[in-house]
Design a protein around this motif. Sequence first.
Motif, mmCIF file in Angstrom:
data_model
loop_
_atom_site.group_PDB
_atom_site.id
_atom_site.type_symbol
_atom_site.label_atom_id
_atom_site.label_comp_id
_atom_site.label_asym_id
_atom_site.label_seq_id
_atom_site.Cartn_x
_atom_site.Cartn_y
_atom_site.Cartn_z
ATOM 1 N N ASN A 113 0.805 -1.223 0.000
ATOM 2 C CA ASN A 113 0.000 0.000 0.000
ATOM 3 C C ASN A 113 0.834 1.267 0.000
ATOM 4 O OD1 ASN A 113 0.505 -1.053 2.732
ATOM 5 N ND2 ASN A 113 -0.359 0.885 3.399
ATOM 6 N N SER A 164 -3.689 -2.598 5.277
ATOM 7 C CA SER A 164 -4.276 -1.320 4.851
ATOM 8 C C SER A 164 -4.708 -1.431 3.399
ATOM 9 C CB SER A 164 -3.249 -0.193 4.965
ATOM 10 O OG SER A 164 -2.736 -0.124 6.270
ATOM 11 N N ASN A 183 7.808 -8.188 1.240
ATOM 12 C CA ASN A 183 8.240 -6.806 1.483
ATOM 13 C C ASN A 183 7.796 -6.251 2.839
ATOM 14 O OD1 ASN A 183 8.846 -3.841 0.663
ATOM 15 N ND2 ASN A 183 6.650 -3.857 1.126
ATOM 16 N N TYR A 230 15.382 -5.592 14.515
ATOM 17 C CA TYR A 230 15.420 -5.347 13.066
ATOM 18 C C TYR A 230 16.707 -5.933 12.473
ATOM 19 C CZ TYR A 230 14.860 -2.844 8.622
ATOM 20 O OH TYR A 230 14.724 -2.529 7.291
ATOM 21 N N THR A 289 10.915 6.587 2.971
ATOM 22 C CA THR A 289 9.606 5.954 3.208
ATOM 23 C C THR A 289 9.239 6.176 4.672
ATOM 24 O OG1 THR A 289 10.469 3.831 3.960
ATOM 25 C CG2 THR A 289 10.179 4.069 1.572
HETATM 26 P P1 NAP Z 1 6.790 1.331 5.013
HETATM 27 O O1 NAP Z 1 6.457 2.470 4.120
HETATM 28 O O2 NAP Z 1 6.621 1.496 6.491
HETATM 29 O O3 NAP Z 1 6.043 0.031 4.503
HETATM 30 C C1 NAP Z 1 5.947 -1.140 5.269
HETATM 31 C C2 NAP Z 1 4.836 -1.987 4.729
HETATM 32 O O4 NAP Z 1 4.695 -3.170 5.528
HETATM 33 C C3 NAP Z 1 3.489 -1.265 4.783
HETATM 34 O O5 NAP Z 1 2.729 -1.614 3.673
HETATM 35 C C4 NAP Z 1 2.889 -1.851 6.045
HETATM 36 O O6 NAP Z 1 1.479 -1.771 6.100
HETATM 37 C C5 NAP Z 1 3.343 -3.292 5.937
HETATM 38 N N1 NAP Z 1 3.182 -3.966 7.200
HETATM 39 C C6 NAP Z 1 3.841 -3.724 8.356
HETATM 40 N N2 NAP Z 1 3.361 -4.527 9.325
HETATM 41 C C7 NAP Z 1 2.373 -5.271 8.788
HETATM 42 C C8 NAP Z 1 1.493 -6.260 9.281
HETATM 43 N N3 NAP Z 1 1.520 -6.643 10.571
HETATM 44 N N4 NAP Z 1 0.609 -6.826 8.434
HETATM 45 C C9 NAP Z 1 0.543 -6.437 7.138
HETATM 46 N N5 NAP Z 1 1.358 -5.494 6.606
HETATM 47 C C10 NAP Z 1 2.257 -4.921 7.433
HETATM 48 O O7 NAP Z 1 8.317 0.963 4.866
HETATM 49 P P2 NAP Z 1 9.223 0.614 3.594
HETATM 50 O O8 NAP Z 1 10.473 1.378 3.762
HETATM 51 O O9 NAP Z 1 8.470 0.704 2.324
HETATM 52 O O10 NAP Z 1 9.573 -0.897 3.949
HETATM 53 C C11 NAP Z 1 9.335 -1.989 3.093
HETATM 54 C C12 NAP Z 1 10.385 -3.046 3.358
HETATM 55 O O11 NAP Z 1 11.667 -2.534 2.999
HETATM 56 C C13 NAP Z 1 10.488 -3.466 4.827
HETATM 57 O O12 NAP Z 1 10.737 -4.857 4.909
HETATM 58 C C14 NAP Z 1 11.703 -2.691 5.302
HETATM 59 O O13 NAP Z 1 12.332 -3.302 6.398
HETATM 60 C C15 NAP Z 1 12.558 -2.743 4.056
HETATM 61 N N6 NAP Z 1 13.642 -1.747 3.994
HETATM 62 C C16 NAP Z 1 13.356 -0.422 3.908
HETATM 63 C C17 NAP Z 1 14.420 0.479 3.817
HETATM 64 C C18 NAP Z 1 14.201 1.959 3.698
HETATM 65 O O14 NAP Z 1 15.183 2.705 3.675
HETATM 66 N N7 NAP Z 1 12.996 2.455 3.614
HETATM 67 C C19 NAP Z 1 15.718 0.022 3.816
HETATM 68 C C20 NAP Z 1 15.954 -1.339 3.912
HETATM 69 C C21 NAP Z 1 14.903 -2.229 3.981
HETATM 70 P P3 NAP Z 1 0.771 -0.542 6.887
HETATM 71 O O15 NAP Z 1 0.882 0.647 5.970
HETATM 72 O O16 NAP Z 1 -0.615 -1.033 7.074
HETATM 73 O O17 NAP Z 1 1.520 -0.354 8.157
#
Ligand code: NAP
Length: 256
Positions: A18, A42, A91, A161, A196
Amino acid sequence: MSDLFSLSGRTAMVTGANTGLGQAMAAALAVAGADIVAVGRSVPDETEGLVCAAGRGFHFIEADLGNPGVCGDVIAAAKAAAAAPDILVNNAGIIRRNDALDFTEDDWDAVMDVNLKTCFFLTQAAAREMLGRPATRGGAGKVINIASMLSFQGGVRVASYAASKSGVAGLTRLLANEWAAKGINVNAIAPGYFSTNNTEALRADETRNRSILERIPAGRWGEPSDLGGAAVFLASRASDYVHGAILPVDGGWLAR
Ligand code: NAP
């Protein structure tokens, strides 16, 4: 050449689609030709708009991935609504921050459940389907786990994490060892620092923000769309001989 990267006729399941990186990867996979099954808690209206604009099918399965017990039902629901996934992008992920001395069991369990336990059991349920049908073009299936720089480094104040993302890297290699000969490619993308929700606290802290930017050779935070190419590559026939890789998409962070 374009056929090598085409996802036409494939169904890609993307968790947490989402927003953020999941949304960008779902959009990129759709542009490459895949129908999308989004899984999360969501409603992903915006993502649905992007996928439909690319002319692809879209289904949403509501599930709290903090409960690893839902994994079998999620794959069954995908089968009923669209198709069992040819491509699975694990993801969805969360982060909790605290000093190691004060880190709570709740912050440990919550992160490990979403980032690692559900990642494994959803992959297991998807792989049972992938292996149970005749091999489609390009093999039985593609699994893409989302790792992190903390699959390689320790980080600070993010005990669960770092443990979960190091676990994702190990799991990616283990599953590649078990399934490569069966036609499932299991790989991971390790995003660097992307703008993000997940990194909002870091970007809001002026000192951390500056020190992070100083270390990124590309000189900027990643944009979610920067992940699209890597996701399409690992989902497509172009990566058929790539197994167990953890592909950094980090603006050069690890090279420094
Ligand atoms: P984000 O915008 O916070 O997205 C996280 C996603 O995971 C959202 O869609 C969230 O849904 C979903 N989620 C979390 N808990 C959940 C649950 N209990 N059930 C269903 N869905 C759930 O963060 P993002 O940065 O895009 O992260 C995506 C992935 O990339 C993650 O695994 C993160 O660790 C990884 N990552 C991100 C970065 C970075 O710099 N951003 C770097 C390395 C790795 P809701 O919106 O409903 O909460």
